[in-house]
Design a protein around this motif. Structure first.
Motif, PDB file in Angstrom:
ATOM      1  N   LEU A  13       0.831  -1.210   0.000  1.00  0.00           N
ATOM      2  CA  LEU A  13       0.000   0.000   0.000  1.00  0.00           C
ATOM      3  C   LEU A  13       0.856   1.246   0.000  1.00  0.00           C
ATOM      4  N   GLU A  14       1.836   1.269   0.885  1.00  0.00           N
ATOM      5  CA  GLU A  14       2.666   2.475   1.007  1.00  0.00           C
ATOM      6  C   GLU A  14       3.454   2.741  -0.260  1.00  0.00           C
ATOM      7  N   ASP A  15       4.062   1.682  -0.813  1.00  0.00           N
ATOM      8  CA  ASP A  15       4.840   1.890  -2.035  1.00  0.00           C
ATOM      9  C   ASP A  15       3.946   2.261  -3.209  1.00  0.00           C
ATOM     10  N   LEU A  16       2.813   1.596  -3.290  1.00  0.00           N
ATOM     11  CA  LEU A  16       1.892   1.856  -4.391  1.00  0.00           C
ATOM     12  C   LEU A  16       1.416   3.310  -4.387  1.00  0.00           C
ATOM     13  N   TYR A  17       1.037   3.779  -3.219  1.00  0.00           N
ATOM     14  CA  TYR A  17       0.548   5.161  -3.142  1.00  0.00           C
ATOM     15  C   TYR A  17       1.679   6.170  -3.327  1.00  0.00           C
ATOM     16  N   ASP A  18       2.859   5.837  -2.833  1.00  0.00           N
ATOM     17  CA  ASP A  18       4.009   6.712  -3.087  1.00  0.00           C
ATOM     18  C   ASP A  18       4.276   6.800  -4.582  1.00  0.00           C
ATOM     19  N   ALA A  19       4.276   5.660  -5.239  1.00  0.00           N
ATOM     20  CA  ALA A  19       4.526   5.639  -6.685  1.00  0.00           C
ATOM     21  C   ALA A  19       3.461   6.426  -7.440  1.00  0.00           C
ATOM     22  N   ARG A  20       2.222   6.239  -7.029  1.00  0.00           N
ATOM     23  CA  ARG A  20       1.130   6.968  -7.687  1.00  0.00           C
ATOM     24  C   ARG A  20       1.271   8.473  -7.476  1.00  0.00           C
ATOM     25  N   ALA A  21       1.619   8.861  -6.260  1.00  0.00           N
ATOM     26  CA  ALA A  21       1.768  10.289  -5.978  1.00  0.00           C
ATOM     27  C   ALA A  21       2.903  10.880  -6.822  1.00  0.00           C
ATOM     28  N   GLN A  22       4.003  10.172  -6.889  1.00  0.00           N
ATOM     29  CA  GLN A  22       5.135  10.665  -7.675  1.00  0.00           C
ATOM     30  C   GLN A  22       4.774  10.759  -9.154  1.00  0.00           C
ATOM     31  N   LEU A  23       4.140   9.735  -9.655  1.00  0.00           N
ATOM     32  CA  LEU A  23       3.785   9.752 -11.075  1.00  0.00           C
ATOM     33  C   LEU A  23       2.753  10.840 -11.363  1.00  0.00           C
ATOM     34  N   GLU A  24       1.793  10.980 -10.460  1.00  0.00           N
ATOM     35  CA  GLU A  24       0.762  12.002 -10.666  1.00  0.00           C
ATOM     36  C   GLU A  24       1.382  13.398 -10.637  1.00  0.00           C
ATOM     37  N   GLY A  25       2.407  13.552  -9.801  1.00  0.00           N
ATOM     38  CA  GLY A  25       3.122  14.828  -9.783  1.00  0.00           C
ATOM     39  C   GLY A  25       3.794  15.091 -11.121  1.00  0.00           C
ATOM     40  N   LEU A  26       4.447  14.054 -11.650  1.00  0.00           N
ATOM     41  CA  LEU A  26       5.095  14.199 -12.955  1.00  0.00           C
ATOM     42  C   LEU A  26       4.076  14.514 -14.043  1.00  0.00           C
ATOM     43  N   VAL A  27       2.994  13.772 -14.051  1.00  0.00           N
ATOM     44  CA  VAL A  27       1.960  13.963 -15.066  1.00  0.00           C
ATOM     45  C   VAL A  27       1.379  15.377 -14.967  1.00  0.00           C
ATOM     46  N   LEU A  28       1.142  15.839 -13.757  1.00  0.00           N
ATOM     47  CA  LEU A  28       0.589  17.177 -13.570  1.00  0.00           C
ATOM     48  C   LEU A  28       1.575  18.245 -14.037  1.00  0.00           C
ATOM     49  N   GLU A  29       2.845  18.051 -13.720  1.00  0.00           N
ATOM     50  CA  GLU A  29       3.854  19.004 -14.143  1.00  0.00           C
ATOM     51  C   GLU A  29       3.873  19.123 -15.669  1.00  0.00           C
ATOM     52  N   LEU A  30       3.797  17.990 -16.344  1.00  0.00           N
ATOM     53  CA  LEU A  30       3.763  17.994 -17.804  1.00  0.00           C
ATOM     54  C   LEU A  30       2.470  18.618 -18.319  1.00  0.00           C
ATOM     55  N   ALA A  31       1.371  18.345 -17.631  1.00  0.00           N
ATOM     56  CA  ALA A  31       0.090  18.888 -18.059  1.00  0.00           C
ATOM     57  C   ALA A  31       0.093  20.415 -17.974  1.00  0.00           C
ATOM     58  N   ILE A  32       0.653  20.939 -16.891  1.00  0.00           N
ATOM     59  CA  ILE A  32       0.708  22.391 -16.737  1.00  0.00           C
ATOM     60  C   ILE A  32       1.576  22.994 -17.841  1.00  0.00           C
ATOM     61  N   ALA A  33       2.618  22.281 -18.221  1.00  0.00           N
ATOM     62  CA  ALA A  33       3.495  22.778 -19.290  1.00  0.00           C
ATOM     63  C   ALA A  33       2.857  22.629 -20.666  1.00  0.00           C
ATOM     64  N   ALA A  37     -10.881  21.961  -4.685  1.00  0.00           N
ATOM     65  CA  ALA A  37     -10.987  23.366  -5.082  1.00  0.00           C
ATOM     66  C   ALA A  37      -9.611  24.049  -5.029  1.00  0.00           C
ATOM     67  N   ALA A  38      -8.884  23.799  -3.941  1.00  0.00           N
ATOM     68  CA  ALA A  38      -7.560  24.417  -3.807  1.00  0.00           C
ATOM     69  C   ALA A  38      -6.622  23.913  -4.900  1.00  0.00           C
ATOM     70  N   LEU A  39      -6.734  22.628  -5.180  1.00  0.00           N
ATOM     71  CA  LEU A  39      -5.902  22.036  -6.236  1.00  0.00           C
ATOM     72  C   LEU A  39      -6.220  22.671  -7.587  1.00  0.00           C
ATOM     73  N   ASP A  61       0.769  27.224 -11.335  1.00  0.00           N
ATOM     74  CA  ASP A  61       1.833  27.186 -10.320  1.00  0.00           C
ATOM     75  C   ASP A  61       2.255  25.730 -10.154  1.00  0.00           C
ATOM     76  N   ALA A  62       3.192  25.284 -10.964  1.00  0.00           N
ATOM     77  CA  ALA A  62       3.546  23.867 -11.017  1.00  0.00           C
ATOM     78  C   ALA A  62       4.070  23.356  -9.672  1.00  0.00           C
ATOM     79  N   ALA A  63       4.959  24.109  -9.057  1.00  0.00           N
ATOM     80  CA  ALA A  63       5.544  23.631  -7.808  1.00  0.00           C
ATOM     81  C   ALA A  63       4.470  23.403  -6.747  1.00  0.00           C
ATOM     82  N   THR A  64       3.611  24.391  -6.572  1.00  0.00           N
ATOM     83  CA  THR A  64       2.560  24.259  -5.571  1.00  0.00           C
ATOM     84  C   THR A  64       1.569  23.165  -5.934  1.00  0.00           C
ATOM     85  N   ALA A  65       1.142  23.183  -7.168  1.00  0.00           N
ATOM     86  CA  ALA A  65       0.132  22.206  -7.591  1.00  0.00           C
ATOM     87  C   ALA A  65       0.649  20.773  -7.436  1.00  0.00           C
TER      88      ALA A  65
END
Lengths: 229, 229
Positions: free
Chosen positions: B80-100, B190-192, B200-204
């Motif tokens: 569970l912990e690794d899976l959610y960590d991996a998902r969070a990291q990947l979602e961060g990457l995907v979001l960063e690319l999406a904002i760009a 809403a905040a997201l 604001d990529a860093a914050t988001a």
DNA sequence: CCTCTAAAAAATATCTATATTTTTATAAAA
DNA sequence: TTTTATAAAAATATAGATATTTTTTAGAGG
């Protein structure tokens, strides 16, 4: 003894064999996979063959339409570009995490694998050269990625690798038999290793992303020459 | 007509049905899946059932050992912990690319999906509520991710989502029927959305990673209470 | 009580036969 | 020539039978 692993069933062997054949380009992209041919080639019946195909469908190397049979998945320039972009981005993320999370052992492993990789200079037979170089190349990159300390991210990385392997194979055949290409790779790997050991995440990740994209124009050329797209 | 899709074969239906049952916890982690039971429950023979299982093995929801049969894959706190960590990291990457990479249409879609999600306040029957909220929740996050403009990254994201779905289901059952939890989620979303629209990529990305980790302690609690690990 | 062995029962994996669907070939009509 | 219809051939999907393997049960011995 119930604790010992039993002999792999027929579907497992067929899966491995067919997957290998697809990656190596034995079948053209989009080619129909007829059960009568598969049964003969892989020496088994319909049941286990369908099981193997079911797994390859899940892995997207094969497409299936009920009543219409199975086909090798298509390839395209567009897929190549997205696939390699995705791999580069993910590898950058994995490397960034590895630099943050990896310890001394991780560094030692990278050096060891880099050394083994740089030693592949002797001339062997075609298949041996390709297998040996690539095994060491994958071990090198795998050692770097392992520092991210996330089995699921590594699983995700492996998934993309799997998707890319058909394309990679085309590039491998161009690279492994060219002393010039191998030399260029050697320099890239050395520079990459330096940046990683220096724990310079920004530089290392940029280099890694670029390093991963270098096969793309070569593969494009090959795809066009061979009329695969 | 050869261009119309034929009726799905039995394996396809069994795959969908069994997968759904696994995700919803009908079977315990590690539970043996006996063919005699499966044949009855899903109303088909050995062949198609083995095909469906082969696909679920590829998807890691089921484990197989030759001659020993199939089991539902285990669950664990560590996974569970690794899976959610991996998902969070990947979602961060995907979001960063999406904002760009994402344009005005992308922003409009996020707003539309955020609005639809925030509107789920009415009391429905238990299954309806869960399905409706989650469909809109997934559509919201999917709209954000779509901006990364990379089918393969989205595929990778979907793969991790699939792996997480059993765990997510436990969290869903806790969240969807709690007005308090829904309200907290509404504020987070809403905040997201604000941070994303502000580009604001860093914050988001930080918010997104944290947002994705919020179910973890809840799921841990449930896993322990239900003796699933 | 525990351990071991053998037999019976249950489960697994695969092949074969068969019903169904699709594709191909051929002939007729436009 | 192209299109349509039909029949034959080929391919697909699945159930049932069966060989093999594993698990369970029962009994004997320590």
């Amino acid at each position: 003894m119930t604790s010992a692993l039993p002999r792999p069933n027929l579907a497992i062997g067929a899966y491995r064999h067919l997957k290998r054949d697809i990656i190596r380009g034995v079948y053209a992209p989009g080619e129909k996979l007829r059960m009568s041919d598969l049964k003969t080639r892989y020496d088994l019946g319909v049941g286990p063959m369908r099981e193997a195909l079911s797994q390859l469908v899940s892995e997207r190397l094969v497409t299936a339409v009920s009543q219409r049979g199975y086909r090798v998945a298509e390839m395209s320039i567009k897929e190549l570009e997205d696939l390699y972009d995705a791999r580069a981005q993910l590898e950058g993320l994995v490397l960034e995490l590895a630099i943050a999370r990896g310890g001394d052992d991780w560094e030692a492993q990278i050096l060891a694998k880099a050394h083994a990789l740089s030693k592949v200079v002797e001339v062997h037979s075609a298949d041996d050269m390709l297998d040996i170089w690539d095994a060491r190349h994958q071990a090198f990159h795998g050692a770097i990625a392992a520092g991210c300390d996330s089995p699921h991210l590594l699983q995700t990385r492996a998934w993309l690798f799997d998707q890319a392997e058909r394309y990679r194979h085309l590039w491998l055949c161009q690279t492994v038999f060219s002393a010039e290409a191998l030399d260029a790779k050697r320099h890239e790997h050395a520079a990459l290793t330096d940046a990683i050991l220096a724990r310079d995440a920004a530089t290392a990740c940029t280099m890694m992303r670029e390093h991963l994209m270098t096969p793309v124009p070569i593969i494009k050329e090959v795809l066009r020459e061979q009329g695969l797209v």
